[in-house]
Scaffold this motif. Structure first.
Motif, mmCIF file in Angstrom:
data_model
loop_
_atom_site.group_PDB
_atom_site.id
_atom_site.type_symbol
_atom_site.label_atom_id
_atom_site.label_comp_id
_atom_site.label_asym_id
_atom_site.label_seq_id
_atom_site.Cartn_x
_atom_site.Cartn_y
_atom_site.Cartn_z
ATOM 1 N N VAL A 136 7.552 37.738 -44.136
ATOM 2 C CA VAL A 136 7.188 36.847 -45.238
ATOM 3 C C VAL A 136 8.433 36.673 -46.107
ATOM 4 O O VAL A 136 9.003 37.656 -46.570
ATOM 5 N N ASP A 137 8.851 35.407 -46.317
ATOM 6 C CA ASP A 137 10.070 35.195 -47.111
ATOM 7 C C ASP A 137 9.723 34.848 -48.561
ATOM 8 O O ASP A 137 8.558 34.957 -48.983
ATOM 9 N N GLN A 138 10.744 34.434 -49.335
ATOM 10 C CA GLN A 138 10.568 34.188 -50.765
ATOM 11 C C GLN A 138 9.632 33.017 -51.057
ATOM 12 O O GLN A 138 9.151 32.879 -52.191
ATOM 13 N N THR A 139 9.350 32.179 -50.083
ATOM 14 C CA THR A 139 8.359 31.115 -50.284
ATOM 15 C C THR A 139 6.929 31.646 -50.171
ATOM 16 O O THR A 139 5.964 30.895 -50.312
ATOM 17 N N GLU A 140 6.818 32.954 -49.869
ATOM 18 C CA GLU A 140 5.531 33.643 -49.718
ATOM 19 C C GLU A 140 4.745 33.135 -48.517
ATOM 20 O O GLU A 140 3.515 33.166 -48.498
ATOM 21 N N ARG A 141 5.473 32.653 -47.509
ATOM 22 C CA ARG A 141 4.837 32.181 -46.281
ATOM 23 C C ARG A 141 5.344 32.984 -45.091
ATOM 24 O O ARG A 141 6.443 33.529 -45.119
ATOM 25 N N LEU A 194 1.906 31.162 -38.838
ATOM 26 C CA LEU A 194 3.268 30.790 -39.225
ATOM 27 C C LEU A 194 3.257 29.564 -40.123
ATOM 28 O O LEU A 194 2.602 28.554 -39.836
ATOM 29 N N GLY A 195 3.990 29.672 -41.240
ATOM 30 C CA GLY A 195 4.058 28.583 -42.212
ATOM 31 C C GLY A 195 2.979 28.629 -43.267
ATOM 32 O O GLY A 195 3.020 27.853 -44.227
ATOM 33 N N ARG A 196 2.014 29.538 -43.118
ATOM 34 C CA ARG A 196 0.926 29.606 -44.095
ATOM 35 C C ARG A 196 1.207 30.679 -45.138
ATOM 36 O O ARG A 196 1.902 31.667 -44.883
ATOM 37 N N HIS A 197 0.635 30.520 -46.336
ATOM 38 C CA HIS A 197 0.801 31.487 -47.407
ATOM 39 C C HIS A 197 0.088 32.783 -47.036
ATOM 40 O O HIS A 197 -1.039 32.759 -46.521
ATOM 41 N N PHE A 198 0.761 33.917 -47.317
ATOM 42 C CA PHE A 198 0.197 35.198 -46.864
ATOM 43 C C PHE A 198 -1.158 35.492 -47.495
ATOM 44 O O PHE A 198 -2.019 36.140 -46.885
ATOM 45 N N ALA A 199 -1.406 35.021 -48.728
ATOM 46 C CA ALA A 199 -2.665 35.329 -49.403
ATOM 47 C C ALA A 199 -3.859 34.657 -48.738
ATOM 48 O O ALA A 199 -5.002 35.104 -48.902
ATOM 49 N N THR A 200 -3.618 33.580 -47.986
ATOM 50 C CA THR A 200 -4.728 32.910 -47.299
ATOM 51 C C THR A 200 -5.105 33.619 -46.006
ATOM 52 O O THR A 200 -6.157 33.354 -45.431
ATOM 53 N N ILE A 201 -4.229 34.504 -45.540
ATOM 54 C CA ILE A 201 -4.484 35.235 -44.294
ATOM 55 C C ILE A 201 -4.858 36.684 -44.577
ATOM 56 O O ILE A 201 -5.854 37.196 -44.067
ATOM 57 N N GLN A 226 -6.670 41.006 -48.604
ATOM 58 C CA GLN A 226 -6.866 42.369 -49.060
ATOM 59 C C GLN A 226 -5.937 42.618 -50.245
ATOM 60 O O GLN A 226 -4.710 42.584 -50.100
ATOM 61 N N PRO A 227 -6.496 42.842 -51.416
ATOM 62 C CA PRO A 227 -5.697 42.942 -52.639
ATOM 63 C C PRO A 227 -4.555 43.945 -52.559
ATOM 64 O O PRO A 227 -3.455 43.675 -53.066
ATOM 65 N N GLY A 228 -4.799 45.099 -51.933
ATOM 66 C CA GLY A 228 -3.764 46.122 -51.866
ATOM 67 C C GLY A 228 -2.538 45.658 -51.098
ATOM 68 O O GLY A 228 -1.394 45.873 -51.520
ATOM 69 N N VAL A 229 -2.752 45.003 -49.953
ATOM 70 C CA VAL A 229 -1.643 44.519 -49.131
ATOM 71 C C VAL A 229 -0.930 43.368 -49.836
ATOM 72 O O VAL A 229 0.309 43.308 -49.882
ATOM 73 N N ASN A 230 -1.695 42.444 -50.407
ATOM 74 C CA ASN A 230 -1.097 41.300 -51.092
ATOM 75 C C ASN A 230 -0.252 41.733 -52.284
ATOM 76 O O ASN A 230 0.852 41.212 -52.507
ATOM 77 N N ALA A 231 -0.757 42.691 -53.042
ATOM 78 C CA ALA A 231 -0.006 43.174 -54.200
ATOM 79 C C ALA A 231 1.287 43.847 -53.756
ATOM 80 O O ALA A 231 2.339 43.686 -54.400
ATOM 81 N N ALA A 232 1.230 44.573 -52.641
ATOM 82 C CA ALA A 232 2.429 45.249 -52.138
ATOM 83 C C ALA A 232 3.484 44.230 -51.704
ATOM 84 O O ALA A 232 4.689 44.417 -51.940
ATOM 85 N N ILE A 233 3.053 43.130 -51.065
ATOM 86 C CA ILE A 233 4.003 42.085 -50.645
ATOM 87 C C ILE A 233 4.662 41.446 -51.866
ATOM 88 O O ILE A 233 5.883 41.255 -51.906
ATOM 89 N N GLU A 234 3.857 41.124 -52.873
ATOM 90 C CA GLU A 234 4.398 40.498 -54.078
ATOM 91 C C GLU A 234 5.420 41.402 -54.769
ATOM 92 O O GLU A 234 6.495 40.950 -55.190
ATOM 93 N N GLU A 264 18.244 31.783 -47.118
ATOM 94 C CA GLU A 264 18.716 33.151 -46.891
ATOM 95 C C GLU A 264 18.461 34.043 -48.101
ATOM 96 O O GLU A 264 19.268 34.900 -48.471
ATOM 97 N N GLY A 265 17.306 33.811 -48.715
ATOM 98 C CA GLY A 265 16.971 34.581 -49.914
ATOM 99 C C GLY A 265 16.309 35.920 -49.641
ATOM 100 O O GLY A 265 15.950 36.642 -50.572
ATOM 101 N N GLY A 266 16.140 36.269 -48.365
ATOM 102 C CA GLY A 266 15.529 37.551 -48.016
ATOM 103 C C GLY A 266 14.058 37.414 -47.662
ATOM 104 O O GLY A 266 13.405 36.424 -47.985
ATOM 105 N N ALA A 267 13.564 38.415 -46.980
ATOM 106 C CA ALA A 267 12.154 38.406 -46.553
ATOM 107 C C ALA A 267 11.650 39.837 -46.451
ATOM 108 O O ALA A 267 12.424 40.805 -46.437
ATOM 109 N N VAL A 268 10.345 39.978 -46.376
ATOM 110 C CA VAL A 268 9.710 41.290 -46.242
ATOM 111 C C VAL A 268 9.205 41.454 -44.810
ATOM 112 O O VAL A 268 8.480 40.598 -44.300
#
Length: 347
Positions: free
Chosen positions: A20-25, A42-49, A52-60, A98-102
């Motif tokens: 997941v990159d800085q665009t949150e996709r 691919l190409g979709r926002h991680f929160a729509t997939i 789970q609040p715990g995982v989403n908060a960790a990504i953010e 090239e802003g980085g990704a998780v």
């Protein structure tokens, strides 16, 4: 080229993973990651997939401060609930501008969680089984030291009950040790050849006094020829004593033991011998049959305790039969008795 390298890198990771990159996709995933989260992520926002609040908060948080994070992801594979340990690591220089990704990896820990739950259940069951007789013993000891100190009749009655409770604890500890020994050898195949007919005949002779004491007719017509199998005589003795003793205690007034040779058993895919212990008792409700070999499971909890059962006998039988590469089957209907079948491969 960089996209190809990233795809190859993700595919080399031996567990589900996504980027997941800085665009949150989602910008990348390996095959197992797609299988876990969906082929069209691919190409979709991680929160729509990942709902789970715990995982989403960790990504953010990881995108924000570029630190490492862990979380838990709960899912279902269609057959059971699954649990994943989620590790998040920030990778600089990739993704949008090239802003980085998780990098997010999913480690399946379902079996470990189930094992932990089984251990907790086992400790709870053992504690429960021991607490009842211990509470009774402590109560009687307190009474004997107080009100019943000089009452000879009450003292004898209490001591008899205390002896029974102590014997019950001793049987439970003995069965626990036996179960531990059986499980430790379950993957080691027996190497001793033995005559099952002679062994079974000898076992049933030892059970005859118990049957006579319970006014139960115990019958067995052995075949004329020996039946040779590879087996552990002591463990098979446990199997048949347990099954016949259960039939005598809970199975009406007739117990019939049969031995049958099978040219080819479908479940073993080999020549086999089948021993059946058949009774004419009240039978077992079909709802209990799938769980009879679980530790401490009793179809009739109160009656089993009164008869001295520990709830471990059929669990021990199951593990012994598994060690002999055999099959245990239970058939029963209410009002028509029960049939316990043990099928073992011939030598």
């Amino acid at each position: 080229m960089k996209q190809e390298v990233m795809a190859g890198f993700l595919e080399a990771i031996p567990m589900p993973c996504v980027l997941v990159d800085q665009t949150e996709r989602f910008i990348g995933a390996n095959k197992s990651g797609l299988a876990l989260l969906g082929e069209q992520i691919l190409g979709r926002h991680f929160a729509t997939i990942l709902r789970q609040p715990g995982v989403n908060a960790a990504i953010e948080k990881c995108l924000e401060d570029r630190g490492n994070r862990t979380a838990r992801h709960l899912s279902n594979d269609g057959a059971q609930d699954t649990t994943y340990e989620v590790e998040l690591r920030y990778i600089a220089g990739i993704g949008a501008v090239e802003g980085g990704a998780v990098l997010i990896t999913f480690l399946d820990v379902t079996e470990r969680e189930q094992a932990n739950q089984m251990r907790r259940d086992f400790v709870a069951n053992v504690s429960h089984e021991l607490r009842t007789p211990l509470t009774a013993l402590m109560g009687f000891i307190e009474t004997l030291r107080g009100a019943a100190r000089d009452d000879a009749a009450a003292r004898d009655r209490f001591l008899t009950i205390m002896e029974g409770e102590a014997s019950r604890m001793n049987r439970l500890v003995g069965d626990l040790l036996s179960l531990n020994r059986v499980e430790s050898k379950e993957r080691i195949r027996p190497k001793e050849e033995m005559d099952l007919v002679a062994h079974l005949s000898s076992t049933l002779k030892t059970m005859q006094p118990l049957a006579e004491a319970g006014n139960v007719s115990l019958s067995f017509t052995p075949p004329a020829d020996p039946v040779m199998i590879m087996g552990d005589p002591d463990q098979l003795l446990q199997v048949f004593i347990n099954l016949v003793e259960n039939a005598i205690k809970y199975g009406g007034d007739q117990v019939n033991v049969t031995l049958e040779l099978l040219e080819r058993d479908p479940s073993l895919r080999a020549p086999a011998v089948r021993v059946q212990v058949i009774d004419n008792g009240a039978g077992i409700d079909p709802i209990h049959l799938p769980r009879l070999t679980e530790r401490f499971y009793r179809a009739d909890n109160h009656r089993s305790r009164e008869m001295g059962g520990t709830g471990l006998g059929l669990a021990i039988v199951k593990h012994i039969v598994n060690r002999h590469r055999g099959r245990l089957r239970v058939e029963s209907e209410l009002g028509t008795g029960s049939c316990f079948s043990v099928t073992l491969p011939l030598s």
